[in-house]
Design a protein around this motif. Structure first.
Motif: not given
Length: 182
Positions: A159-167, A169-182
């Motif tokens: 799922x995509x997790x949306x960060x709320x700090x400047x630290x 890192x967001x992959x190019x072309x995506x507004x968040x980062x990926x993380x596994x569920x579970x």
């Protein structure tokens, strides 16, 4: 008053003088709302207001009837009939009918007896609709255009997790980062 003094009496005037005070039942509400849609309360509350200008006008009894449609309000079959209930209460009257179900549409009206009146004042009909009450009732499909990369991520449990700090890192072309569920 002596005959011939004052207003002339006519059959219409006599009938009007003998008629019950002009009053009406209005502002029918279910859970404090006018004709609610998507109601989730399995024990909705009814309320109404008696309106009229006659001095001393007050409710002496009421009767609520609920049916599956406005057409059935006249003669039934009714889903719930409160019967005639003595008292002036016209607010927060709890549903006492059968269990309500998802998407159920219901029509209702109330009859109000005023002090000293033999016949009730019958309200206009109102209605409400139950919402989706069980988790299994919620069914839908995605309405966005399919995105092959996002589809692959969902299948992989990402799922995509949306960060709320400047630290963050967001992959190019995506507004968040990926993380596994579970």
């Amino acid at each position: 008053m002596a005959a011939g003094v004052g207003a002339a009496a006519s059959p219409a005037g006599v009938g009007a003088a003998m008629a019950a005070p002009a009053a009406k039942v209005m502002d029918l509400r279910v859970d404090y709302l006018d004709r609610p849609l998507g109601l989730e309360n399995l024990s909705p509350r009814f309320s109404w207001r008696l309106d009229g200008k006659a001095a001393g006008l007050r409710q002496a009894a009421y009767r609520i009837v609920v049916a599956a449609s406005e057409a059935e309000l006249g003669s039934g079959p009714w889903l719930w009939d409160s019967g005639q209930v003595e008292g002036s209460r016209s607010f927060d009257i709890a549903w006492a009918g059968p269990k309500l179900v998802s998407r159920q549409r219901l029509a209702w009206r109330v009859s109000v007896w005023t002090a000293g009146a033999a016949k009730p004042i019958v309200s206009a009909s109102s209605s409400w609709e139950m919402g989706l009450l069980d988790k299994g009732d919620w069914k839908a499909d995605w309405i966005a255009a399919p995105d092959p990369e996002a589809e692959d991520d969902r299948k992989a449990g990402m799922i995509w997790l949306f960060g709320n700090t400047g630290a963050d890192a967001k992959p190019a072309g995506r507004p968040g980062r990926r993380g596994a569920v579970g």
